[in-house]
Design a protein around this motif. Structure first.
Motif, PDB file in Angstrom:
ATOM      1  N   ARG A 167      -8.646  -5.241  -4.667  1.00  0.00           N
ATOM      2  CA  ARG A 167      -9.685  -5.656  -5.390  1.00  0.00           C
ATOM      3  C   ARG A 167     -11.127  -5.782  -4.446  1.00  0.00           C
ATOM      4  NH1 ARG A 167      -9.454 -10.608  -9.323  1.00  0.00           N
ATOM      5  NH2 ARG A 167     -10.838  -9.322 -10.600  1.00  0.00           N
ATOM      6  N   SER A 168     -12.037  -4.959  -4.868  1.00  0.00           N
ATOM      7  CA  SER A 168     -13.529  -5.002  -4.196  1.00  0.00           C
ATOM      8  C   SER A 168     -14.367  -6.149  -4.655  1.00  0.00           C
ATOM      9  CB  SER A 168     -14.097  -3.642  -3.907  1.00  0.00           C
ATOM     10  OG  SER A 168     -14.485  -3.272  -5.331  1.00  0.00           O
ATOM     11  N   VAL A 169     -15.411  -6.323  -4.118  1.00  0.00           N
ATOM     12  CA  VAL A 169     -16.184  -7.261  -4.495  1.00  0.00           C
ATOM     13  C   VAL A 169     -16.798  -7.034  -5.976  1.00  0.00           C
ATOM     14  CG1 VAL A 169     -18.461  -8.457  -4.505  1.00  0.00           C
ATOM     15  CG2 VAL A 169     -17.120  -8.040  -2.478  1.00  0.00           C
ATOM     16  N   PHE A 170     -16.963  -5.553  -6.109  1.00  0.00           N
ATOM     17  CA  PHE A 170     -17.521  -5.103  -7.439  1.00  0.00           C
ATOM     18  C   PHE A 170     -16.287  -5.133  -8.658  1.00  0.00           C
ATOM     19  CE2 PHE A 170     -20.038  -3.127  -4.144  1.00  0.00           C
ATOM     20  CZ  PHE A 170     -21.142  -3.585  -4.235  1.00  0.00           C
ATOM     21  N   GLN A 171     -15.206  -4.719  -8.036  1.00  0.00           N
ATOM     22  CA  GLN A 171     -14.214  -4.893  -9.076  1.00  0.00           C
ATOM     23  C   GLN A 171     -13.775  -6.124  -9.687  1.00  0.00           C
ATOM     24  OE1 GLN A 171     -11.255  -2.724  -6.410  1.00  0.00           O
ATOM     25  NE2 GLN A 171     -11.158  -1.076  -7.863  1.00  0.00           N
ATOM     26  N   ARG A 172     -14.096  -7.230  -8.745  1.00  0.00           N
ATOM     27  CA  ARG A 172     -13.753  -8.486  -9.156  1.00  0.00           C
ATOM     28  C   ARG A 172     -14.812  -9.015 -10.104  1.00  0.00           C
ATOM     29  NH1 ARG A 172     -12.400  -9.432  -3.589  1.00  0.00           N
ATOM     30  NH2 ARG A 172     -14.483 -10.345  -3.141  1.00  0.00           N
ATOM     31  N   ARG A 173     -15.937  -8.468 -10.173  1.00  0.00           N
ATOM     32  CA  ARG A 173     -17.133  -8.988 -11.010  1.00  0.00           C
ATOM     33  C   ARG A 173     -16.915  -8.388 -12.597  1.00  0.00           C
ATOM     34  NH1 ARG A 173     -22.168 -10.634  -9.575  1.00  0.00           N
ATOM     35  NH2 ARG A 173     -23.249  -9.537 -11.093  1.00  0.00           N
ATOM     36  N   LEU A 174     -15.943  -6.905 -12.493  1.00  0.00           N
ATOM     37  CA  LEU A 174     -15.720  -6.360 -13.773  1.00  0.00           C
ATOM     38  C   LEU A 174     -14.445  -6.623 -14.046  1.00  0.00           C
ATOM     39  CD1 LEU A 174     -17.276  -2.819 -12.813  1.00  0.00           C
ATOM     40  CD2 LEU A 174     -18.527  -4.692 -14.235  1.00  0.00           C
ATOM     41  N   GLY A 175     -13.574  -7.511 -13.438  1.00  0.00           N
ATOM     42  CA  GLY A 175     -12.175  -7.679 -14.000  1.00  0.00           C
ATOM     43  C   GLY A 175     -11.181  -6.581 -13.587  1.00  0.00           C
ATOM     44  N   LEU A 176     -11.532  -5.688 -12.630  1.00  0.00           N
ATOM     45  CA  LEU A 176     -10.702  -4.510 -12.457  1.00  0.00           C
ATOM     46  C   LEU A 176     -10.019  -4.588 -11.177  1.00  0.00           C
ATOM     47  CD1 LEU A 176     -13.237  -1.807 -13.366  1.00  0.00           C
ATOM     48  CD2 LEU A 176     -11.440  -2.865 -14.838  1.00  0.00           C
ATOM     49  N   TRP A 232      -4.166  12.867   2.974  1.00  0.00           N
ATOM     50  CA  TRP A 232      -3.160  12.141   1.965  1.00  0.00           C
ATOM     51  C   TRP A 232      -3.221  10.704   1.964  1.00  0.00           C
ATOM     52  CZ3 TRP A 232      -0.713  15.510  -1.368  1.00  0.00           C
ATOM     53  CH2 TRP A 232      -0.737  16.764  -0.790  1.00  0.00           C
ATOM     54  N   ASP A 233      -4.182  10.108   1.284  1.00  0.00           N
ATOM     55  CA  ASP A 233      -4.038   8.623   1.087  1.00  0.00           C
ATOM     56  C   ASP A 233      -3.019   8.064   0.235  1.00  0.00           C
ATOM     57  OD1 ASP A 233      -5.219   9.877  -1.175  1.00  0.00           O
ATOM     58  OD2 ASP A 233      -6.568   8.359  -1.502  1.00  0.00           O
ATOM     59  N   PRO A 234      -2.651   6.922   0.365  1.00  0.00           N
ATOM     60  CA  PRO A 234      -1.447   6.324  -0.440  1.00  0.00           C
ATOM     61  C   PRO A 234      -1.878   6.503  -1.924  1.00  0.00           C
ATOM     62  CG  PRO A 234      -2.018   4.953   1.244  1.00  0.00           C
ATOM     63  CD  PRO A 234      -3.103   6.050   1.026  1.00  0.00           C
ATOM     64  N   PRO A 235      -0.876   6.983  -2.723  1.00  0.00           N
ATOM     65  CA  PRO A 235      -1.033   6.950  -4.142  1.00  0.00           C
ATOM     66  C   PRO A 235      -1.524   5.702  -4.722  1.00  0.00           C
ATOM     67  CG  PRO A 235       0.951   7.874  -3.782  1.00  0.00           C
ATOM     68  CD  PRO A 235       0.639   7.142  -2.420  1.00  0.00           C
ATOM     69  N   THR A 236      -2.869   5.706  -5.427  1.00  0.00           N
ATOM     70  CA  THR A 236      -3.624   4.561  -6.160  1.00  0.00           C
ATOM     71  C   THR A 236      -3.954   4.854  -7.519  1.00  0.00           C
ATOM     72  OG1 THR A 236      -4.297   4.332  -3.741  1.00  0.00           O
ATOM     73  CG2 THR A 236      -5.277   3.175  -5.500  1.00  0.00           C
ATOM     74  N   ILE A 237      -3.684   3.696  -8.141  1.00  0.00           N
ATOM     75  CA  ILE A 237      -3.880   3.591  -9.773  1.00  0.00           C
ATOM     76  C   ILE A 237      -5.345   3.090  -9.574  1.00  0.00           C
ATOM     77  CG2 ILE A 237      -3.469   2.836 -12.109  1.00  0.00           C
ATOM     78  CD1 ILE A 237      -0.636   2.792 -11.094  1.00  0.00           C
ATOM     79  N   TYR A 238      -6.413   3.639  -9.719  1.00  0.00           N
ATOM     80  CA  TYR A 238      -7.739   3.234  -9.462  1.00  0.00           C
ATOM     81  C   TYR A 238      -8.534   2.601 -10.859  1.00  0.00           C
ATOM     82  CZ  TYR A 238      -8.226   5.766  -5.348  1.00  0.00           C
ATOM     83  OH  TYR A 238      -7.955   6.469  -4.068  1.00  0.00           O
ATOM     84  N   ASP A 239      -9.157   1.417 -10.738  1.00  0.00           N
ATOM     85  CA  ASP A 239      -9.864   0.655 -11.601  1.00  0.00           C
ATOM     86  C   ASP A 239      -9.289   0.295 -12.939  1.00  0.00           C
ATOM     87  OD1 ASP A 239     -12.049   0.546 -10.096  1.00  0.00           O
ATOM     88  OD2 ASP A 239     -12.489   2.686 -10.153  1.00  0.00           O
ATOM     89  N   VAL A 240      -7.966  -0.245 -13.099  1.00  0.00           N
ATOM     90  CA  VAL A 240      -7.562  -0.745 -14.315  1.00  0.00           C
ATOM     91  C   VAL A 240      -7.705  -2.068 -14.646  1.00  0.00           C
ATOM     92  CG1 VAL A 240      -5.659   1.235 -14.161  1.00  0.00           C
ATOM     93  CG2 VAL A 240      -5.336  -1.178 -13.049  1.00  0.00           C
ATOM     94  N   ARG A 241      -7.614  -2.727 -15.822  1.00  0.00           N
ATOM     95  CA  ARG A 241      -7.718  -4.060 -15.887  1.00  0.00           C
ATOM     96  C   ARG A 241      -6.859  -4.868 -14.977  1.00  0.00           C
ATOM     97  NH1 ARG A 241      -8.278  -1.777 -21.154  1.00  0.00           N
ATOM     98  NH2 ARG A 241     -10.436  -2.167 -22.254  1.00  0.00           N
ATOM     99  N   GLY A 288      -3.032  -3.982 -14.189  1.00  0.00           N
ATOM    100  CA  GLY A 288      -2.683  -3.824 -12.875  1.00  0.00           C
ATOM    101  C   GLY A 288      -1.383  -4.804 -12.228  1.00  0.00           C
ATOM    102  N   ARG A 289      -1.492  -6.110 -12.734  1.00  0.00           N
ATOM    103  CA  ARG A 289      -0.679  -7.019 -12.298  1.00  0.00           C
ATOM    104  C   ARG A 289       0.645  -6.674 -12.970  1.00  0.00           C
ATOM    105  NH1 ARG A 289      -3.932 -12.686 -12.240  1.00  0.00           N
ATOM    106  NH2 ARG A 289      -5.051 -12.206 -10.148  1.00  0.00           N
ATOM    107  N   GLU A 290       0.690  -6.348 -14.370  1.00  0.00           N
ATOM    108  CA  GLU A 290       2.071  -6.146 -14.934  1.00  0.00           C
ATOM    109  C   GLU A 290       2.632  -4.807 -14.438  1.00  0.00           C
ATOM    110  OE1 GLU A 290       3.148  -4.859 -19.712  1.00  0.00           O
ATOM    111  OE2 GLU A 290       1.156  -5.218 -19.163  1.00  0.00           O
TER     112      GLU A 290
END
Length: 610
Positions: A540-549, A564-573, A577-579
């Motif tokens: 989580r970046s600083v901006f993601q923490r502010r938005l709950g992402l 080829w960056d690692p597969p990433t699921i971007y900007d989920v709640r 994300g934890r689930e």
């Protein structure tokens, strides 16, 4: 080392010539430094000692040839080299990951090849045979692949034979059907194709009775042997039409012919039309780096060319008398020329690299051949495959085409980080069905991030454009250009850019696989079996923490690179994300327990579905 073999005799010639040139240059270089910098010896000594260095280099090259030996033993590939300092290597078959054969234009004219042996655990070449005859390279590649498959498959072969004995049947997608071929008991499978268009063939190449479409779709082993696939049905269209699992669409090629090296079953051949489409719809940023490097050595000629092309549009005649407005014209024309030349170089490179691309199956490995000026052939071990990625760009999506890449552990012949092209370009339906049959993934139904993520992209891109407009304003102030405000038109691209990034994001948490989709300019849909996951984490970046992402990052044994960056699921709640991470960890443990119980720790990607 018993029953050893030397390299091709021409290797002695090339090694002697290379050693002679090095031996000739060393005395001239050293004497030149000693005479000009330190003034301790006369410069004429360099000419006197050069013939001595030449003869010494020749002798060393010939000695290296006679001292280089290799042999195939029952358990290892043995390679011994070195003149003064000997190095003997024993490479176990079970550690060999790939055997590459490379041929340039001169090599092909002389029927020579360079053979490289790669092992698991990195991209460094373990041993290189430079040069061997073309027939010897094919023999070594075939023998090493066969013995490696035999070593790696002993336990799984035993388990599969017990399973077949108890059940009396062979399941679709099993690699057990290839054992006889891999052990050399039957070669008819690789030598005979269909006797007539539209005829089905069995594993021996014999015509079989016709079957209905339903049974053909279920039996994945027959899908790749049908010369002409039926038309896709309307049922595959809709929300998940890009992952429509019409098995008949998997037909990889309208013909069935052997590859030259080991006569494996041909799975896919890049046809001329597909090669041209792939070349003209693929842009390689690395081509720009090559052009910049070339411009460094030919600066004057390139500047003259840019001035000439800019003059019809109001550009300067020379840099000394240029006005601010003509400088702007020159810059715009230079950018346009750079884009056009980069695109043409990219098209040429892609065409030459993937000319006559063919993918086949040999035992439990995928084997490929490609290249026009320089011919490559190698293998992709199925047990080393970590994930499968479907790629496409906007133009390829418009014409409904896509490509398929596989990520392997450690070494990858096409790029650093283990990325290998399995299908450079084919119709999207065929590629998606290829991926489904290869991995066994269920048809995914993607979930998207919350809409607040789209607003985040809108703000991000607005800030980027604002910075660009400020830069244009600063440059315009320096050169006296009055129309800097035209750069503000870039703000019009912000809303569609944010929307396109958002709609191309998605993820699917399946029973056995995690599927992640991301990217617009180069969209990638990655299928990852749970048992291949190394780590999964929430970042989580600083901006993601502010938005709950949060972003969920999934790492496998294949290395990430700039491409080829690692597969990433971007900007989920955050809760989602934890689930997702928790579910993936639990299913990873379940998959590992099941594989340990089956006593089959490697086999998971099957090449026998065709």
């Amino acid at each position: 080392m018993t029953d050893t073999t030397h390299l091709h005799p021409l290797s002695a010639v090339t090694t002697a010539l290379r050693g002679g040139l090095i031996g000739l240059s060393i005395p001239i270089f050293l004497i030149g430094i000693l005479s000009s910098v330190f003034d301790v010896v006369p410069a004429s000594w360099g000419l006197s000692l050069a013939p001595v260095g030449l003869l010494a280099g020749f002798a060393y090259g010939i000695a290296y040839y006679y001292r280089f030996e290799y042999a195939l033993t029952e358990d290892t590939v043995d390679v011994a080299s070195g003149v003064f300092s000997r190095r003997a290597r024993e490479i176990p078959y079970r550690r060999i990951q790939n055997v590459d054969v490379r041929q340039g234009v001169i090599h092909r004219l002389l029927n020579l090849a360079i053979l490289s042996i790669e092992t698991a655990g990195g991209g460094n070449t373990e041993a290189t045979l430079n040069f061997v005859s073309e027939s010897e390279a094919s023999r070594l590649q075939r023998e090493i692949r066969r013995r490696t498959a035999r070593r790696n498959g002993q336990k799984s072969d035993s388990r599969r034979s017990q399973g077949v004995a108890s059940s009396g049947t062979q399941t679709a997608g099993s690699v057990g059907a290839t054992d006889d071929t891999r052990d050399g008991a039957s070669t008819d499978e690789f030598e005979h194709g269909p006797s007539r268009p539209g005829a089905d063939v069995d594993v021996r190449g014999e015509p079989t009775p016709e079957t209905d479409d339903e049974s053909t779709a279920i039996d994945g082993e027959r899908a790749g042997d049908q010369p002409y696939p039926p038309e896709p049905s309307d049922e595959t269209e809709g929300l998940d039409e890009e992952y429509a699992s019409d098995e008949s669409d998997f037909e990889p090629s309208p013909y069935d012919e052997p590859l030259a090296d080991d006569s494996p079953r041909l799975l896919f051949g890049l046809e001329p039309r597909e090669l041209l489409l792939y070349s003209f719809t693929t842009v390689r940023p690395a081509a720009a780096a090559g052009i910049l490097a070339l411009a460094f050595f030919f600066t004057d000629s390139i500047v003259a060319l840019l001035l000439t092309t800019a003059q019809p549009f109001g550009g300067p005649t020379d840099l000394a008398t240029a006005t601010p407005s003509s400088y702007v014209v020159l810059g715009l024309v230079s950018i346009a020329n750079g884009v056009i030349i980069t695109y043409l170089v990219s098209v040429t490179y892609t065409f030459v690299t993937y000319y006559d691309f063919r993918l086949g199956r040999a035992g439990d490995d995928f084997v490929y051949e490609r290249g026009l000026l320089q011919r490559y052939s190698g293998s992709i071990p199925s047990e080393k495959v970590q994930s499968v990625t479907i790629t496409d760009n906007p133009l390829q999506r418009y014409i409904e085409y896509a490509g398929l890449w596989v990520e392997t552990a450690g070494y990858g012949p096409d790029s650093s980080g283990g990325s290998s092209s399995a299908v450079p370009l084919a119709s999207a339906g065929r590629v998606h069905t290829f991926a489904e049959n290869l991995t066994g993934v269920e048809t995914p139904r993607f979930e998207q991030p919350p809409t607040i993520a789209r607003r985040r992209y809108l703000v991000r891109y607005s800030l980027v454009v604002a910075v660009l407009v400020a830069v244009v304003y600063g440059v315009s102030s320096l050169v006296g250009f009055q129309h800097w405000y035209f750069a503000a038109i870039l703000f019009l691209s912000v809303p569609p850019a944010a929307h396109l990034r958002y709609v191309n994001l998605g993820y699917y948490v399946g029973d056995d696989h995690l599927v992640i989709r991301r990217g617009f300019w180069r969209r990638r849909t990655t299928v990852i079996p749970y048992y291949r996951i190394q780590t999964i984490s929430n970042r989580r970046s600083v901006f993601q923490r502010r938005l709950g992402l949060t972003s969920v990052v999934v790492d496998t044994a294949s290395s990430a690179t700039f491409i080829w960056d690692p597969p990433t699921i971007y900007d989920v709640r955050l809760a989602d994300g934890r689930e997702t991470a928790s579910t993936a960890r639990k299913r990873l443990q379940t998959a590992l327990r099941e594989r340990r119980a089956e006593d089959d720790p490697e086999t998971g990607f099957s090449v026998d579905f065709t």
